[in-house]
Design a protein around this motif. Sequence first.
Motif, PDB file in Angstrom:
ATOM      1  N   ASN A  13      -0.472  17.137   7.741  1.00 45.68           N
ATOM      2  CA  ASN A  13      -0.670  16.384   6.497  1.00 45.68           C
ATOM      3  C   ASN A  13      -1.854  15.416   6.601  1.00 45.68           C
ATOM      4  O   ASN A  13      -2.668  15.336   5.676  1.00 45.68           O
ATOM      5  CB  ASN A  13       0.608  15.638   6.131  1.00 45.68           C
ATOM      6  CG  ASN A  13       1.768  16.600   5.849  1.00 45.68           C
ATOM      7  OD1 ASN A  13       1.605  17.811   5.957  1.00 45.68           O
ATOM      8  ND2 ASN A  13       2.918  16.072   5.501  1.00 45.68           N
ATOM      9  N   LEU A  14      -1.934  14.689   7.713  1.00 47.66           N
ATOM     10  CA  LEU A  14      -3.005  13.685   7.805  1.00 47.66           C
ATOM     11  C   LEU A  14      -4.324  14.295   8.282  1.00 47.66           C
ATOM     12  O   LEU A  14      -5.375  14.030   7.699  1.00 47.66           O
ATOM     13  CB  LEU A  14      -2.586  12.541   8.731  1.00 47.66           C
ATOM     14  CG  LEU A  14      -1.553  11.605   8.107  1.00 47.66           C
ATOM     15  CD1 LEU A  14      -1.126  10.533   9.082  1.00 47.66           C
ATOM     16  CD2 LEU A  14      -2.123  10.949   6.865  1.00 47.66           C
TER      17      LEU A  14
ATOM     18  N   GLY B 157       7.598  11.145   4.107  1.00 47.34           N
ATOM     19  CA  GLY B 157       7.155  10.147   3.140  1.00 47.34           C
ATOM     20  C   GLY B 157       6.059   9.250   3.718  1.00 47.34           C
ATOM     21  O   GLY B 157       5.115   8.871   3.013  1.00 47.34           O
ATOM     22  N   GLU B 158       6.177   8.946   4.999  1.00 47.88           N
ATOM     23  CA  GLU B 158       5.169   8.099   5.661  1.00 47.88           C
ATOM     24  C   GLU B 158       3.794   8.779   5.649  1.00 47.88           C
ATOM     25  O   GLU B 158       2.773   8.147   5.369  1.00 47.88           O
ATOM     26  CB  GLU B 158       5.617   7.846   7.105  1.00 47.88           C
ATOM     27  CG  GLU B 158       4.805   6.817   7.865  1.00 47.88           C
ATOM     28  CD  GLU B 158       5.080   5.395   7.391  1.00 47.88           C
ATOM     29  OE1 GLU B 158       6.249   5.008   7.335  1.00 47.88           O
ATOM     30  OE2 GLU B 158       4.107   4.689   7.073  1.00 47.88           O
ATOM     31  N   THR B 159       3.780  10.097   5.955  1.00 44.04           N
ATOM     32  CA  THR B 159       2.476  10.783   5.979  1.00 44.04           C
ATOM     33  C   THR B 159       1.895  10.869   4.569  1.00 44.04           C
ATOM     34  O   THR B 159       0.689  10.709   4.384  1.00 44.04           O
ATOM     35  CB  THR B 159       2.560  12.195   6.603  1.00 44.04           C
ATOM     36  OG1 THR B 159       3.494  12.995   5.881  1.00 44.04           O
ATOM     37  CG2 THR B 159       2.942  12.132   8.069  1.00 44.04           C
TER      38      THR B 159
ATOM     39  N   LYS C  99      -3.278   6.288   1.110  1.00 44.65           N
ATOM     40  CA  LYS C  99      -4.128   5.180   1.565  1.00 44.65           C
ATOM     41  C   LYS C  99      -5.505   5.671   2.003  1.00 44.65           C
ATOM     42  O   LYS C  99      -6.502   4.984   1.819  1.00 44.65           O
ATOM     43  CB  LYS C  99      -3.423   4.401   2.672  1.00 44.65           C
ATOM     44  CG  LYS C  99      -2.243   3.608   2.088  1.00 44.65           C
ATOM     45  CD  LYS C  99      -1.549   2.742   3.084  1.00 44.65           C
ATOM     46  CE  LYS C  99      -0.434   1.967   2.382  1.00 44.65           C
ATOM     47  NZ  LYS C  99       0.439   1.255   3.317  1.00 44.65           N
ATOM     48  N   MET C 100      -5.534   6.877   2.555  1.00 47.58           N
ATOM     49  CA  MET C 100      -6.840   7.468   2.899  1.00 47.58           C
ATOM     50  C   MET C 100      -7.700   7.583   1.643  1.00 47.58           C
ATOM     51  O   MET C 100      -8.882   7.269   1.655  1.00 47.58           O
ATOM     52  CB  MET C 100      -6.651   8.877   3.463  1.00 47.58           C
ATOM     53  CG  MET C 100      -6.634   8.962   4.950  1.00 47.58           C
ATOM     54  SD  MET C 100      -6.960  10.706   5.386  1.00 47.58           S
ATOM     55  CE  MET C 100      -5.549  11.007   6.338  1.00 47.58           C
TER      56      MET C 100
ATOM     57  N   PHE D 129      -8.911   8.964  -7.496  1.00 50.99           N
ATOM     58  CA  PHE D 129      -7.713   9.778  -7.269  1.00 50.99           C
ATOM     59  C   PHE D 129      -6.553   9.340  -8.141  1.00 50.99           C
ATOM     60  O   PHE D 129      -6.490   8.209  -8.614  1.00 50.99           O
ATOM     61  CB  PHE D 129      -7.311   9.740  -5.788  1.00 50.99           C
ATOM     62  CG  PHE D 129      -6.679   8.446  -5.336  1.00 50.99           C
ATOM     63  CD1 PHE D 129      -7.454   7.345  -5.034  1.00 50.99           C
ATOM     64  CD2 PHE D 129      -5.300   8.339  -5.223  1.00 50.99           C
ATOM     65  CE1 PHE D 129      -6.879   6.149  -4.618  1.00 50.99           C
ATOM     66  CE2 PHE D 129      -4.706   7.142  -4.807  1.00 50.99           C
ATOM     67  CZ  PHE D 129      -5.504   6.047  -4.500  1.00 50.99           C
ATOM     68  N   VAL D 130      -5.643  10.296  -8.344  1.00 53.95           N
ATOM     69  CA  VAL D 130      -4.341  10.008  -8.955  1.00 53.95           C
ATOM     70  C   VAL D 130      -3.295  10.572  -8.000  1.00 53.95           C
ATOM     71  O   VAL D 130      -3.411  11.725  -7.558  1.00 53.95           O
ATOM     72  CB  VAL D 130      -4.182  10.693 -10.332  1.00 53.95           C
ATOM     73  CG1 VAL D 130      -2.757  10.543 -10.848  1.00 53.95           C
ATOM     74  CG2 VAL D 130      -5.171  10.125 -11.340  1.00 53.95           C
ATOM     75  N   SER D 131      -2.283   9.774  -7.665  1.00 50.82           N
ATOM     76  CA  SER D 131      -1.160  10.259  -6.844  1.00 50.82           C
ATOM     77  C   SER D 131       0.061  10.360  -7.726  1.00 50.82           C
ATOM     78  O   SER D 131       0.422   9.382  -8.389  1.00 50.82           O
ATOM     79  CB  SER D 131      -0.833   9.268  -5.727  1.00 50.82           C
ATOM     80  OG  SER D 131      -1.793   9.337  -4.733  1.00 50.82           O
TER      81      SER D 131
END
Length: 245
Positions: free
Chosen positions: A94-95, A143-145, A151-152, A164-166
């Motif tokens: 993910n990251l 959820g943390e990733t 945040k990236m 961006f839109v999350s």
Amino acid sequence: MKILVLGGAGYIGSHTVYELIDAGEDVVIIDNLETGYKEAVHPKAKFYQGDLRDRAFVDSVLDQETGIDAVIHFAANSLVGESMTDPLKYYDNNLCGTKTMLESMVAHGIDKIVFSSTAATYGEPEKTPILETDRTEPTNTYGETKLSMEKMFKWVGRAHGLRFVSLRYFNACGAHKSGEIGEAHNPETHLIPLILQVPNGKREAISIFGTDYPTKDGTCVRDYIHVTDLAQAHILAVKYLMERK
Ligand SMILES: O=c1ccn([C@@H]2O[C@H](COP(=O)(O)OP(=O)(O)O[C@H]3O[C@H](CO)[C@H](O)[C@H](O)[C@H]3O)[C@@H](O)[C@H]2O)c(=O)[nH]1
């Protein structure tokens, strides 16, 4: 518009691709098919099989596919339980995948991304409904990733102008009205496909978990959104980024 869909062979990604193509948009897909299905790729989409952590691969796609207006990002591992037993798999895919993708996007001047985030960024809600301004304190690695990915985007936005839109949604459900695509995981852990295996003769019965929810028998409560509604929400988010400078 020309939209790059990361994870366009997965459940929510494939439904979003169908909605984009129905709306007459050009779609390019990147998917490594680790959890997605080639058969779920819309025949009118341009498909590249490969991994986001592979910078040379991502660069080669973006070199070939000029004129991409925005990216929609679904390419991630997303099982809460697995993320607790194998957290580094989630950090890596993910990251690291998102980091490589962002490097390539910055290098290619692509500055818009809509992100498939999750309600799991909030952790245990202090009250419901959850507001998007509520505290984010994930209680699992998944959820943390996803929160770290958000945040990236924020910091890359500050430095390089990425916008961006999350979308922090909860459980998706349902299938495309054509019946061409739907939800399937292997092994299957998601509630609705598991339930459907019973009338389809693939499973004797299923259990509904939970003992202390405010229901008659204490079994769990979930909010669901139809996958086509969710797909359209991603497209509206792209339009928002396109229209608002
Ligand atoms: O056999 C089963 C399988 C699941 N459940 C329950 O059904 C609910 C839904 O479970 P799913 O596995 O279908 O989905 P999750 O809620 O675990 O996960 C979903 O929500 C997460 C956020 O919390 C992530 O976004 C994830 O990607 C998304 O699929 C849960 O309460 C689960 O405990 C059962 O009762 N019986």
